[in-house]
Motif scaffolding. Sequence first.
Motif, PDB file in Angstrom:
ATOM      1  N   TYR A  61     -23.783 -24.726  24.729  1.00 14.02           N
ATOM      2  CA  TYR A  61     -24.107 -24.608  26.118  1.00 14.02           C
ATOM      3  C   TYR A  61     -25.331 -24.100  26.229  1.00 14.02           C
ATOM      4  O   TYR A  61     -26.056 -23.496  25.462  1.00 14.02           O
ATOM      5  CB  TYR A  61     -22.930 -23.942  26.616  1.00 14.02           C
TER       6      TYR A  61
ATOM      7  N   GLN B  49     -27.746 -22.295  29.831  1.00 14.11           N
ATOM      8  CA  GLN B  49     -28.068 -21.723  31.274  1.00 14.11           C
ATOM      9  C   GLN B  49     -29.243 -21.412  31.286  1.00 14.11           C
ATOM     10  O   GLN B  49     -29.974 -20.422  30.713  1.00 14.11           O
ATOM     11  CB  GLN B  49     -27.054 -20.524  31.307  1.00 14.11           C
TER      12      GLN B  49
ATOM     13  N   ARG C 115     -24.081 -22.423  33.820  1.00 12.79           N
ATOM     14  CA  ARG C 115     -23.965 -22.888  32.336  1.00 12.79           C
ATOM     15  C   ARG C 115     -23.348 -24.367  32.243  1.00 12.79           C
ATOM     16  O   ARG C 115     -22.562 -24.566  33.140  1.00 12.79           O
ATOM     17  CB  ARG C 115     -23.111 -21.799  31.653  1.00 12.79           C
TER      18      ARG C 115
END
Length: 121
Positions: free
Chosen positions: A37, A39, A45
């Motif tokens: 992931y 962000q 995110r």
Amino acid sequence: QVQVVESGGGLVQAGGSLRLSCTASGSIFSIKNMGWYRQAPGKQRELVADITTGGSTNYADSVKGRFTISRDNAKNTVYLQMNSLKPEDTAVYYCNGRFRPADSLFFYDYWGQGTRVTVSS
């Protein structure tokens, strides 16, 4: 306890490449999906890519054709090869895995501490 540690972030020019690695360690009985992931500042995110134990992959549309996720089940490690990087790929990248600890009957999500990727234009 399960620990998840990422490595491989850094500063790269647009068009360049980086390879992220993430290794899970500790008392792990079983692992399901692992993934990455990211962000970016001021944003939520978001999923970049994930991979099942059997090797099936899923990518965000924004990285398809540029990023490749892979895993080594024997090493409890997942990789993210990032090519043709763009400034909009700049973010903190987090590894995620769904693990069953050795002392539990259930699977839980575990996260790494994150590794920063900065792509300059």
